[in-house]
Motif scaffolding. Structure first.
Motif, PDB file in Angstrom:
ATOM      1  N   GLU A 184      50.925  63.026  63.593  1.00  0.00           N
ATOM      2  CA  GLU A 184      50.248  62.080  64.273  1.00  0.00           C
ATOM      3  C   GLU A 184      50.901  60.749  64.633  1.00  0.00           C
ATOM      4  N   VAL A 185      51.766  60.675  63.760  1.00  0.00           N
ATOM      5  CA  VAL A 185      52.745  59.166  63.979  1.00  0.00           C
ATOM      6  C   VAL A 185      53.016  58.867  65.436  1.00  0.00           C
ATOM      7  N   THR A 186      53.475  59.994  66.072  1.00  0.00           N
ATOM      8  CA  THR A 186      53.866  59.410  67.484  1.00  0.00           C
ATOM      9  C   THR A 186      52.716  59.212  68.430  1.00  0.00           C
ATOM     10  N   ASN A 187      51.723  59.551  68.074  1.00  0.00           N
ATOM     11  CA  ASN A 187      50.281  59.385  68.841  1.00  0.00           C
ATOM     12  C   ASN A 187      49.919  57.670  68.608  1.00  0.00           C
ATOM     13  N   ARG A 188      50.424  57.385  67.681  1.00  0.00           N
ATOM     14  CA  ARG A 188      49.578  56.144  67.199  1.00  0.00           C
ATOM     15  C   ARG A 188      50.816  55.009  67.259  1.00  0.00           C
ATOM     16  N   ALA A 189      51.939  55.201  67.752  1.00  0.00           N
ATOM     17  CA  ALA A 189      53.130  54.469  67.893  1.00  0.00           C
ATOM     18  C   ALA A 189      53.015  53.724  69.358  1.00  0.00           C
ATOM     19  N   GLU A 190      52.664  52.400  69.286  1.00  0.00           N
ATOM     20  CA  GLU A 190      52.421  51.533  70.396  1.00  0.00           C
ATOM     21  C   GLU A 190      52.985  50.038  69.907  1.00  0.00           C
ATOM     22  N   LEU A 191      53.906  49.866  70.831  1.00  0.00           N
ATOM     23  CA  LEU A 191      54.396  48.339  70.671  1.00  0.00           C
ATOM     24  C   LEU A 191      54.447  47.781  72.025  1.00  0.00           C
ATOM     25  N   PRO A 192      53.275  47.362  72.514  1.00  0.00           N
ATOM     26  CA  PRO A 192      53.237  46.890  73.920  1.00  0.00           C
ATOM     27  C   PRO A 192      53.936  45.641  74.369  1.00  0.00           C
ATOM     28  N   ALA A 193      54.579  44.772  73.578  1.00  0.00           N
ATOM     29  CA  ALA A 193      55.319  43.884  73.824  1.00  0.00           C
ATOM     30  C   ALA A 193      56.727  44.324  74.348  1.00  0.00           C
ATOM     31  N   TYR A 194      57.220  45.599  73.945  1.00  0.00           N
ATOM     32  CA  TYR A 194      58.408  46.160  74.581  1.00  0.00           C
ATOM     33  C   TYR A 194      58.201  47.399  75.344  1.00  0.00           C
ATOM     34  N   SER A 195      57.079  47.341  76.068  1.00  0.00           N
ATOM     35  CA  SER A 195      56.824  48.529  76.805  1.00  0.00           C
ATOM     36  C   SER A 195      57.366  48.330  78.183  1.00  0.00           C
ATOM     37  N   LYS A 196      57.812  47.092  78.771  1.00  0.00           N
ATOM     38  CA  LYS A 196      58.487  46.918  79.881  1.00  0.00           C
ATOM     39  C   LYS A 196      60.175  47.436  79.911  1.00  0.00           C
ATOM     40  N   TRP A 197      60.460  47.536  78.810  1.00  0.00           N
ATOM     41  CA  TRP A 197      61.949  47.873  78.593  1.00  0.00           C
ATOM     42  C   TRP A 197      62.065  49.209  78.993  1.00  0.00           C
ATOM     43  N   ALA A 198      63.376  49.530  79.644  1.00  0.00           N
ATOM     44  CA  ALA A 198      63.665  50.643  80.025  1.00  0.00           C
ATOM     45  C   ALA A 198      63.831  51.647  78.937  1.00  0.00           C
ATOM     46  N   MET A 199      63.365  52.885  78.987  1.00  0.00           N
ATOM     47  CA  MET A 199      63.374  54.011  78.157  1.00  0.00           C
ATOM     48  C   MET A 199      62.409  53.838  77.234  1.00  0.00           C
ATOM     49  N   TYR A 200      61.461  53.022  77.214  1.00  0.00           N
ATOM     50  CA  TYR A 200      60.264  52.765  76.195  1.00  0.00           C
ATOM     51  C   TYR A 200      59.367  53.901  76.169  1.00  0.00           C
ATOM     52  N   ASP A 201      59.040  54.721  77.177  1.00  0.00           N
ATOM     53  CA  ASP A 201      58.085  55.827  77.078  1.00  0.00           C
ATOM     54  C   ASP A 201      58.872  57.084  76.525  1.00  0.00           C
ATOM     55  N   LEU A 202      60.029  57.051  76.746  1.00  0.00           N
ATOM     56  CA  LEU A 202      60.972  58.188  75.892  1.00  0.00           C
ATOM     57  C   LEU A 202      61.253  57.910  74.508  1.00  0.00           C
ATOM     58  N   LEU A 203      61.841  56.688  74.371  1.00  0.00           N
ATOM     59  CA  LEU A 203      62.381  56.337  73.020  1.00  0.00           C
ATOM     60  C   LEU A 203      61.490  55.719  71.855  1.00  0.00           C
ATOM     61  N   HIS A 204      60.625  55.074  72.201  1.00  0.00           N
ATOM     62  CA  HIS A 204      59.745  54.414  71.203  1.00  0.00           C
ATOM     63  C   HIS A 204      59.258  55.496  70.205  1.00  0.00           C
ATOM     64  N   ARG A 205      58.421  56.714  70.888  1.00  0.00           N
ATOM     65  CA  ARG A 205      57.975  57.674  70.042  1.00  0.00           C
ATOM     66  C   ARG A 205      58.931  58.069  69.111  1.00  0.00           C
ATOM     67  N   ARG A 206      60.201  58.441  69.762  1.00  0.00           N
ATOM     68  CA  ARG A 206      61.139  59.207  68.872  1.00  0.00           C
ATOM     69  C   ARG A 206      61.621  58.257  67.926  1.00  0.00           C
ATOM     70  N   ASN A 207      61.802  56.979  68.118  1.00  0.00           N
ATOM     71  CA  ASN A 207      62.146  56.034  67.068  1.00  0.00           C
ATOM     72  C   ASN A 207      61.224  55.948  65.950  1.00  0.00           C
ATOM     73  N   ILE A 208      60.166  55.910  66.152  1.00  0.00           N
ATOM     74  CA  ILE A 208      59.006  55.891  65.116  1.00  0.00           C
ATOM     75  C   ILE A 208      59.051  56.894  64.297  1.00  0.00           C
ATOM     76  N   PHE A 209      59.269  58.246  64.937  1.00  0.00           N
ATOM     77  CA  PHE A 209      59.576  59.603  64.148  1.00  0.00           C
ATOM     78  C   PHE A 209      60.538  59.348  63.409  1.00  0.00           C
ATOM     79  N   ASN A 210      61.786  58.876  63.952  1.00  0.00           N
ATOM     80  CA  ASN A 210      62.833  58.933  63.108  1.00  0.00           C
ATOM     81  C   ASN A 210      62.794  57.896  61.910  1.00  0.00           C
TER      82      ASN A 210
END
Length: 166
Positions: A128-154
């Motif tokens: 469930e952790v990737t579904n709860r991972a949101e950091l809107p302040a960084y959502s405009k950075w390139a690759m956010y949609d792809l990498l943030h969930r991976r980063n939280i998982f790692n």
């Protein structure tokens, strides 16, 4: 055909600590940053120009990828780099930038770490952790949609491994 008559040069030096070198008349530091954005991370500081070549320790306008990193080592590495009197940074990804932009990367890494620790402490499952991972302040950075969930998982896995190692 393009690679005909080429060869790979094998490394002849294993760096376990930072060293000073002179290349083409320029004094440079090859900075050993240990396991930060990846194992054996290096950066190069050119004393003549005041330029830091940070590699993937710093990325501007693009989310950093933590797959091979250790977040505490990464934050320490950025702290080490801040000690250099640099004028410009050539990052691993993004535009050449002023040193003040380092704060953006540390901001993301701290926010990521806090979010992962909170989710872990609250008992959110790995599934469930990737579904709860949101950091809107960084959502405009390139690759956010792809990498943030991976980063939280790692990072979640890193926290879990640390706890089980106790």
């Amino acid at each position: 055909d393009i690679m005909a008559n080429t060869r790979v040069h094998r490394p002849t030096l294993l760096l376990e600590q930072s060293i000073k070198v002179k290349v083409a008349g320029r004094n440079m530091d090859i900075i050993s940053l240990g396991h930060s954005s990846a194992p054996g991370t290096l950066a190069i500081y050119d004393h003549t120009s005041g330029v830091l070549f940070s590699g993937d320790v710093l990325s501007f306008d693009r989310l950093p990828e933590t797959r091979e990193g250790k977040i505490d080592g990464w934050l320490a590495a950025i702290g080490t780099l801040k000690k250099y009197p640099m004028k410009q940074i050539v990052p691993g990804h993004g535009p050449v930038s002023k040193p003040a932009r380092m704060a953006e990367v540390t901001g993301y890494l701290h926010a990521l770490k806090t979010q992962a620790e909170t989710l872990y402490r609250d008992g959110v499952s790995l599934g469930e952790v990737t579904n709860r991972a949101e950091l809107p302040a960084y959502s405009k950075w390139a690759m956010y949609d792809l990498l943030h969930r991976r980063n939280i998982f790692n990072l979640y896995l890193e926290l879990e491994a640390h706890e089980f190692a106790k």
